[in-house]
Design an enzyme around this catalytic site. Structure first.
Site, PDB file in Angstrom:
ATOM      1  N   ASP A   1      -3.430  -3.877  -6.084  1.00 47.12           N
ATOM      2  CA  ASP A   1      -4.019  -3.453  -4.823  1.00 47.12           C
ATOM      3  C   ASP A   1      -5.380  -2.823  -5.141  1.00 47.12           C
ATOM      4  O   ASP A   1      -5.660  -2.482  -6.299  1.00 47.12           O
ATOM      5  CB  ASP A   1      -3.080  -2.442  -4.153  1.00 47.12           C
ATOM      6  CG  ASP A   1      -3.670  -1.823  -2.914  1.00 47.12           C
ATOM      7  OD1 ASP A   1      -4.076  -2.588  -2.025  1.00 47.12           O
ATOM      8  OD2 ASP A   1      -3.731  -0.584  -2.840  1.00 47.12           O
TER       9      ASP A   1
ATOM     10  N   ASP B   1      -7.625  -0.411  -2.532  1.00 49.08           N
ATOM     11  CA  ASP B   1      -7.823   0.926  -1.974  1.00 49.08           C
ATOM     12  C   ASP B   1      -6.685   1.861  -2.345  1.00 49.08           C
ATOM     13  O   ASP B   1      -5.510   1.563  -2.084  1.00 49.08           O
ATOM     14  CB  ASP B   1      -7.956   0.842  -0.455  1.00 49.08           C
ATOM     15  CG  ASP B   1      -9.229   0.140  -0.026  1.00 49.08           C
ATOM     16  OD1 ASP B   1     -10.310   0.590  -0.441  1.00 49.08           O
ATOM     17  OD2 ASP B   1      -9.144  -0.864   0.705  1.00 49.08           O
TER      18      ASP B   1
END
Length: 227
Positions: free
Chosen positions: A20, A22
């Site tokens: 991922d 953020d």
């Protein structure tokens, strides 16, 4: 069961890593909070409650949770505006602790970025944080369903040619951790948000992760104990 945070190192083995962005590689909380607080207030919503569901999802999916009776086409239209605003605002975007060293360590290993951001936003934030962009990116344009749906992670594994069970996901949000688990993958939770959602193991940031490879090419992740 709670995530593993023990007094001794935890070692996990994988053939590929799915990352991922953020909250995992890039700390963009300042931008996210600025934009989504304003959006919530403009729609008569409690911004604190809105921020509880923002992380990990595509914007239209967040809007659908917060305004469940609103037509989805309106959510998509407002999400386009939100994406443009977030892409233009990189003030306060910085790397998560240890991200630069971690990205250097996995540079030659099978890995992919799997993010709810679109390509423009992902590029803006990785550039602002001075992190290298993985060659394989599964961004918002690549999927039909947002996290917590597992589509993005499953697509990343397929593109890398690795069985989902041999992938390890790095995630910070409840939606992302749920997506990784739904894909049949183990999940390393990064940061304080992740600890609440029972990942396979948990570290405060990427400074606690060491990467080595075995002669057979498998990736060994050593998660260092935290106090």
């Amino acid at each position: 069961m709670p995530a593993s945070t023990t007094a001794s190192p935890v070692v996990l083995t994988a053939k590929a890593l799915l990352l991922d962005m953020d909250g995992t590689l890039v700390n963009s909380d300042a931008v996210v909070e600025r934009c989504w607080r304003e959006w919530a207030v403009s729609h008569g919503l409690d911004p604190e409650e809105a921020l509880k569901v923002v992380h990990g999802r595509q914007g239209y999916a967040t809007m659908a949770v917060l305004l469940p009776d609103r037509p989805m086409e309106v959510n998509h239209a407002e999400n386009a505006v939100m994406l443009a605003r977030e892409t233009a605002d990189t003030e306060g975007v910085v790397p998560v602790g240890g991200a630069a060293e971690f990205m250097r360590a996995i540079g030659g290993l099978p890995h992919a970025l799997v993010t709810s951001a679109d390509a423009a936003l992902a590029t803006a934030r990785m550039t602002a944080a001075d992190l290298p962009m993985p060659a394989l990116r599964i961004t918002a344009e690549c999927v039909g369903a947002s996290k917590p749906d597992p589509e993005g992670f499953l697509k990343g594994a397929a593109e890398l040619g690795v069985d989902p069970a041999d992938c390890i996901v790095f995630e910070d949000s409840g939606a992302g951790i749920a997506a990784g688990r739904a894909a049949g993958m183990r999940v390393i939770g990064i940061g304080p948000r992740a600890a609440e959602h029972a990942p396979t193991a948990h570290v405060p940031d990427l400074t606690a992760v060491r990467v080595t490879t075995a002669p057979d090419g498998s990736i060994h992740l050593t998660l260092l104990p935290t106090s």
